[in-house]
Scaffold this active site. Structure first.
Site, mmCIF file in Angstrom:
data_model
loop_
_atom_site.group_PDB
_atom_site.id
_atom_site.type_symbol
_atom_site.label_atom_id
_atom_site.label_comp_id
_atom_site.label_asym_id
_atom_site.label_seq_id
_atom_site.Cartn_x
_atom_site.Cartn_y
_atom_site.Cartn_z
ATOM 1 N N CYS A 2 39.529 37.299 37.760
ATOM 2 C CA CYS A 2 38.590 38.393 37.583
ATOM 3 C C CYS A 2 39.345 39.721 37.602
ATOM 4 C CB CYS A 2 37.509 38.456 38.651
ATOM 5 S SG CYS A 2 36.622 36.919 38.885
ATOM 6 N N ARG A 27 42.250 38.469 32.610
ATOM 7 C CA ARG A 27 42.043 37.869 33.924
ATOM 8 C C ARG A 27 40.784 37.004 33.974
ATOM 9 N NH1 ARG A 27 45.108 40.945 37.602
ATOM 10 N NH2 ARG A 27 43.908 40.054 39.291
ATOM 11 N N TRP A 74 36.022 35.484 35.872
ATOM 12 C CA TRP A 74 36.418 34.093 35.640
ATOM 13 C C TRP A 74 35.689 33.280 36.699
ATOM 14 C CZ3 TRP A 74 39.265 30.269 38.358
ATOM 15 C CH2 TRP A 74 39.621 29.157 37.589
ATOM 16 N N ASN A 103 37.141 39.912 43.345
ATOM 17 C CA ASN A 103 38.081 38.964 42.750
ATOM 18 C C ASN A 103 38.617 38.126 43.889
ATOM 19 O OD1 ASN A 103 40.229 37.693 41.437
ATOM 20 N ND2 ASN A 103 41.581 39.469 41.644
ATOM 21 N N GLY A 104 38.537 36.796 43.766
ATOM 22 C CA GLY A 104 39.042 35.938 44.839
ATOM 23 C C GLY A 104 38.026 34.881 45.198
ATOM 24 N N GLU A 482 55.163 20.642 27.629
ATOM 25 C CA GLU A 482 54.663 21.954 27.215
ATOM 26 C C GLU A 482 53.885 21.832 25.891
ATOM 27 O OE1 GLU A 482 54.031 24.712 28.281
ATOM 28 O OE2 GLU A 482 54.140 26.195 26.676
ATOM 29 N N LYS A 486 50.019 22.901 25.412
ATOM 30 C CA LYS A 486 49.572 23.868 24.393
ATOM 31 C C LYS A 486 48.442 23.262 23.567
ATOM 32 C CE LYS A 486 50.852 26.791 25.569
ATOM 33 N NZ LYS A 486 51.757 27.223 26.580
ATOM 34 N N GLU A 489 45.103 22.900 25.658
ATOM 35 C CA GLU A 489 44.406 24.095 26.137
ATOM 36 C C GLU A 489 43.768 24.907 25.016
ATOM 37 O OE1 GLU A 489 46.714 27.076 28.257
ATOM 38 O OE2 GLU A 489 48.485 26.572 27.099
ATOM 39 N N HIS A 505 55.819 1.399 30.454
ATOM 40 C CA HIS A 505 55.356 1.160 31.829
ATOM 41 C C HIS A 505 53.878 1.494 31.982
ATOM 42 C CE1 HIS A 505 59.386 0.240 33.105
ATOM 43 N NE2 HIS A 505 59.816 1.340 32.511
ATOM 44 N N LYS A 604 44.131 34.476 31.602
ATOM 45 C CA LYS A 604 45.570 34.686 31.418
ATOM 46 C C LYS A 604 46.304 34.742 32.748
ATOM 47 C CE LYS A 604 49.182 35.554 28.958
ATOM 48 N NZ LYS A 604 49.703 34.327 28.341
HETATM 49 C C1 F6R Z 1 49.580 27.965 29.732
HETATM 50 C C2 F6R Z 1 49.729 29.085 30.632
HETATM 51 C C3 F6R Z 1 49.623 28.828 32.086
HETATM 52 C C4 F6R Z 1 50.577 29.740 32.867
HETATM 53 C C5 F6R Z 1 50.346 29.566 34.373
HETATM 54 C C6 F6R Z 1 51.312 30.377 35.200
HETATM 55 O O1 F6R Z 1 49.732 28.344 28.398
HETATM 56 O O2 F6R Z 1 49.892 30.203 30.213
HETATM 57 O O3 F6R Z 1 49.850 27.495 32.397
HETATM 58 O O4 F6R Z 1 51.885 29.427 32.538
HETATM 59 O O5 F6R Z 1 49.035 29.943 34.687
HETATM 60 O O6 F6R Z 1 51.191 31.725 34.929
HETATM 61 P P1 F6R Z 1 52.356 32.745 35.257
HETATM 62 O O7 F6R Z 1 53.514 32.397 34.405
HETATM 63 O O8 F6R Z 1 51.780 34.082 34.945
HETATM 64 O O9 F6R Z 1 52.669 32.588 36.714
#
Ligand code: F6R
Length: 609
Positions: A2, A27, A74, A103-104, A482, A486, A489, A505, A604
């Site tokens: 948030c 956020r 969020w 926020n929290g 990774e 990607k 998500e 396995h 984000k």
């Molecule tokens: C996925 C993604 C998240 C961040 C994770 C950590 O695409 O962006 O998995 O990598 O939330 O965030 P940071 O790097 O900001 O600590």
């Protein structure tokens, strides 16, 4: 997560609040809202759409005010619905007295809810936040600053809050514990926000509040007390926060733009690196690197995968044992600490709650040598660590991390070489070769980006699938992880990654003609092993989508689709291969019509645990 913005001024603050919310949408974007003091009343507008919709509502209602707060949410407690959107009012009547944003996560919200309900408070939402609003109203003694100092003592959990009262028209009070909050100082006006970027263009004079701080914002005055109620002075910093208002240019989404920025930002991240030396990570790094005999990497999500890749590099090149831990697990498990450990946190935002808590946990266990690889120079992570390498990915707008990941890898490779050097494991010739390869990375990445048309053709197939497997071996296993992250998500296709040798396995049971299996297949020492794993897939009818190198000697055929990366790039090959997987995820999501830059349920910056 948030985002919070608040202001006390002598001009209409709605444009400042709305602009702040737009910049804080990273956020969370489940809902948003603004509350203002208008002619002795509290008024608010809330929306479950994006901030642009809220702006429209506010214009239509001609909502203007000099004191107010705003929030982008969020969802944690309660669905993303308008009755759960902040600001929350108390009492929940037409004549509300308190407006509050949060926020929290408040962990004791259930017991407080019971207590406040017994006192006659009526709850309009399922949020833990509304509990704080009613608590502040219940304890209100005519002095909001004093009231909030007492009210927060009743809260357990993490919070950043901003609150104002109908009865004190030129005052906003804010507090933080476990969630970030900054104060912006203006000329006769003052602001509060979740980060400095929200106030870019309004003020660059920023105070970073510390844990337990409560702040009183009035027109010409800012007063801060710590958790003991003692008045404190916090440093004022001049912060040139980037507005994040990057133009899309020729791109359809920020994610695509950011994928294509990678040659430049990797060049930027490595700019000025003329040789390998520990001081790249800060003063005193040589002494620290000399003392340590193991590395502990803490991170979450994509940043965790860059840490996993670094483990392969550091153990192979510097010969130092590395443990990589998901921060949310590490912080709560019993581990065996060792004082000669270099604790490395990796974070794009620098404010991920679990990573910060993991760092504090490591320190509490006596591990004092801390280093962060971080993209935000002003972040809590950089402030909390003794050493730092700031990646120069620039603002990453797309929720799915792309350029932050590859710049982290570039920085982690520099760390690998610096540790190797201090450990006597790097000859001058090796140093020169590695530096040459790093300098050539922008060109090599550009050549991978040029494969986009071939990848788009694959993405058309993927868009029709509901599941996918990703395989890699060695240092390309984290890249497979990774790639799967990607894809899931942003396209919502269920994707899993495995080290290719693990297939037999268990996961092989999933392989049918319907299952696309993406294989990261560089021409490294494991290529023949990987080819055997690919045969296991083909024998069960699985469809292979192989990202090979120019000389991997894998050819297309029935059920085997191959895209060849133009160069084999040795130790730095993960940086090239991940770019092809980013493009595959991006174009699959575009073909499925999802909201690529703001995928559902995500945010984000993850500032709650
Ligand atoms: C996925 C993604 C998240 C961040 C994770 C950590 O695409 O962006 O998995 O990598 O939330 O965030 P940071 O790097 O900001 O600590």
């Amino acid at each position: 997560m948030c985002g919070i913005v608040g202001a006390v001024a002598q001009r209409n603050i709605t444009p400042i609040l709305l602009e702040g919310l737009k910049r804080l949408e990273y956020r969370g974007y489940d809902s948003c809202g603004v509350a203002l003091h208008v002619d002795g009343q509290l008024q608010r507008s809330r929306s479950t759409s994006r901030v642009a919709d809220l702006e429209h509502q506010i214009e239509e209602a001609h909502l203007k005010g000099f004191t107010g707060i705003a929030h982008t949410r969020w969802a944690t407690h309660g669905a993303p619905a308008s009755h759960n959107a902040h600001p929350h009012f108390s009492p929940s009547t037409d004549n509300a007295r308190i407006a509050l944003v949060h926020n929290g996560i408040i962990e004791n919200h259930d017991e407080l809810r019971v207590e406040l309900t017994a006192l006659g408070y009526v709850f309009q939402s399922q949020t833990d936040t509304e509990v704080i609003a009613h608590l502040v109203d219940h304890m209100y003694n005519g002095d909001l600053f004093d009231t909030v100092q007492h009210a927060v003592k009743r809260l357990t959990g993490a919070y950043a809050i901003a609150v104002f009262s109908r009865e004190e028209p030129h005052r906003v009070v804010a507090a933080r514990q476990g969630s970030p909050l900054i104060v912006g100082l203006g000329n006769g006006e003052n602001f509060v926000a979740s980060d400095a970027m929200a106030l870019a263009g309004t003020t660059d004079q920023i105070i970073y509040l510390e844990e337990g701080d409560v702040v009183d914002l009035q027109l010409g005055r800012v007063w801060i007390v710590d958790s003991n109620g003692k008045q404190v002075q916090r440093d004022v910093k001049t912060v040139q926060a980037h507005t994040g208002a990057a133009e899309l240019g020729p791109y359809r989404h920020y994610m695509q733009k950011e994928i294509f920025e990678q040659p430049r930002v990797i060049g930027d991240t490595l700019e000025g690196v003329t040789g390998i030396m520990p001081e790249l990570f800060g003063d005193g790094a040589y002494n620290v690197f000399k003392q340590i005999d193991r590395v502990l990497i803490l991170a979450c999500g994509t940043s965790y995968y860059s840490g996993l890749t670094a483990k392969y590099w550091i153990e192979s090149v510097a010969k130092i044992p590395v443990n990589v831990e998901i921060a949310s697990e590490y912080r709560y498990r019993d581990s065996v600490p060792h004082p000669n450990t270099l604790v490395v946190t990796i974070s794009q935002s620098g404010e991920t709650a679990d990573t910060l808590a993991g760092l504090k946990h490591a320190r509490s266990l006596g591990m004092e040598h801390t280093l962060t690889i971080c993209n935000v120079a002003t972040s809590a992570m950089v402030r909390e660590c003794k050493l730092a390498y700031i990646t120069r990915a620039g603002v990453e707008v797309g929720v799915a991390s792309t350029k932050a990941f590859t710049t982290q890898l570039a920085a982690l490779f520099l760390l690998t070489l610096s540790l190797a050097q201090v450990n006597g494991r790097l000859t001058d010739a090796e140093e020169a070769n590695h530096l040459k390869a790093m300098r050539h990375l922008p060109v090599a990445i550009s050549a991978v980006l040029a494969l986009e048309p071939q990848i788009i053709a694959w993405a058309e197939d993927f868009a029709r699938k509901e599941n996918a497997l990703f395989l890699g071996r060695g240092m390309h296993y984290p890249i497979a992880l990774e790639g799967a992250l990607k894809l899931k998500e942003i396209s919502y296709i269920h994707a899993e990654a495995y080290p290719a040798g693990e297939l037999k396995h268990g996961p092989l049971a999933l392989v049918t003609e319907e299952m696309p299996v993406v294989t990261v297949a560089p021409n490294d020492t494991l290529i023949e092993k990987l080819k055997s794993n690919m045969q296991e897939v083909r024998a069960r009818g699985g469809q292979l989508y192989v990202f090979a190198d120019v000389d991997s000697r894998i050819t297309s055929g029935e059920g085997v689709h191959v895209i060849r990366l133009p160069e084999h790039y040795g130790l730095l090959s993960p940086i090239l291969h991940v770019v092809s997987l980013q493009l595959l995820a991006y174009h699959s999501a575009v073909a499925r019509g999802t909201d690529v830059d703001k995928p559902r349920n995500l945010a984000k910056s993850v500032t709650v645990e």
